[in-house]
Design an enzyme around this catalytic site. Sequence first.
Site, short mmCIF file in Angstrom:
data_model
loop_
_atom_site.label_atom_id
_atom_site.label_comp_id
_atom_site.label_asym_id
_atom_site.label_seq_id
_atom_site.Cartn_x
_atom_site.Cartn_y
_atom_site.Cartn_z
N GLU A 2 40.27 33.71 41.09
CA GLU A 2 39.99 34.99 40.56
C GLU A 2 38.36 35.53 40.61
OE1 GLU A 2 41.64 35.37 36.78
OE2 GLU A 2 43.84 35.27 37.25
N GLU A 7 49.84 33.71 41.39
CA GLU A 7 49.95 33.58 39.81
C GLU A 7 50.27 34.80 39.31
OE1 GLU A 7 46.46 31.70 37.90
OE2 GLU A 7 46.62 33.12 36.26
#
Length: 543
Positions: free
Chosen positions: A208, A325
């Site tokens: 991220e 994810e």
Amino acid sequence: MGSLVLQMGLCIWVGVFCFSFISVNFHAVGEKITVQGTVLVDGKSAIGRIDSHFICATLDWWPPEKCDYGTCSWDHASLLNLDISNNIFLNAIKAFSPLKIRLGGTLQDKVIYQTEDHQQPCKSFVYNASEMFSFTQGCLPLSRWDELNAFFNKSGAAIIFGLNALNGRSIKSDGSAVGAWDSKNAESLIRYTVKKGFTIHGWELGNELSGSGVGARVAANQYASDTITLHNMVQDIYKGVEAKPLIIAPGGFFDANWFKEYLTKTTNSLDVATHHIYNLGPGVDKHLIEKILDPSYLDDEAATFSKLQSAIKSSANPATAWVGEAGGAYNSGRDGVTNAFVFSFWFLDQLGMSSTYDTKTYCRQTLIGGNYGLLNTTTFVPNPDYYSALLWHQLMGRNVLSTSFSATKKIRAYSHCAKQSQGLTVLLINLDGNTTVQATVTSNSTWIRRHRHRSHGHRKKVIRLPRESKISATTREEYHLTAMDGDLHSQTMLLNGNILALNSSGDIPPLDPIYVNSSEPITVAPFSIVFVHLPNVVLPACK
């Protein structure tokens, strides 16, 4: 979900008869409604092709002190303290043969790896509210890495390891991470892994950090340069090894401009482009179930899949797309929702939708840990989504077909060529609690009927049926998933009316179908999910 095709070739009602138009009837029964509609499958060609092992799940680094909204839901589910001697845990992974497992998450960019010379002290994460993500740097001991790999080898899992991509960078007050990635510590771990003979399916760089990032961000140009560094390093370390691991990145939220630049500059060094999905908002949101049951809300995520697919194609990058994810609701999910029956509506819809956009693998957050685990964090007992994932894994083949349903938007319809035969598998998700659906399956292309011919040594005989002809009655397999006592918050799932539960040895129960004559329509009860396997028909896309 595919466009509705009105001019059909062969039109086969898996109910009673064949017709060349769509028939939709509504019958009110008190406050309940019965809807008759058509599932239309475009069987001419596949619109996507998933990996043979599409289902993936994650294991995270969060310590027990990780808490959200006053709830601490991680217990001992961290890669550093997870009980890998638990027999239920082993059986749950082995049932997929193999299950892809992605090791990583928020804290992966704060993990250092112990080296063989032991020069760095190997300390665990410590809670500190002033630190990014509220924890200090943590360390992976080589002894724990040995233990984990022994377990993964025993379970047959395919491992993706998320590397620390912030190592060596400085983070400015605005969250931008500057400087090149310091790859020395990662190189040490990778060399040790190869030396020990551990098999890694893929090395993923960072978590991220794309676009605006979460906690920190890295510019696309720099991230591309770092990915090239990882690619070259892996090529060197695995020199002479025939099966090299995949290079995977960036493991972040999709940002069109960032991904476009990144993909353009990693054409020869990237195998898989990963993105994350938490489209339901925070776990504390009181409207999670409303969102899950709203087809318009679910449809919004299609734009992300479509844009990523377009970005890859326009960049000429040969990389494939994965969901790296996806927990649906961020900050550990919500107890009674993301670990309950109702979440299978969202989860299976995500699997179906992502497949139609040529997503190759889908990693669920988590295998265990938080309130969105496929397994209960303390008992390891499967939550409903575990069985949903296992049924998908067993029934949905690689070729994805364009599919639509004619009668109501509350039915989500997906179909794939069957995984274990040359037939067809249809997935129907009923988001309506008051409507029973009686569905028929048709195709806009010629079906092939397969049946046993009693002569010539009982070999299968294939008969191509002409347009507008009927298929004689055959048997199909159905798997009906419902919640215990009809409670959407239930953590007990029923398969064809029977409770799915482990036996005394901790074995995963068999997922057995019921057998239904094809002359009958497919009945989808309110708030239920049905997998339908039609083993005796083959579409051109499935040959």
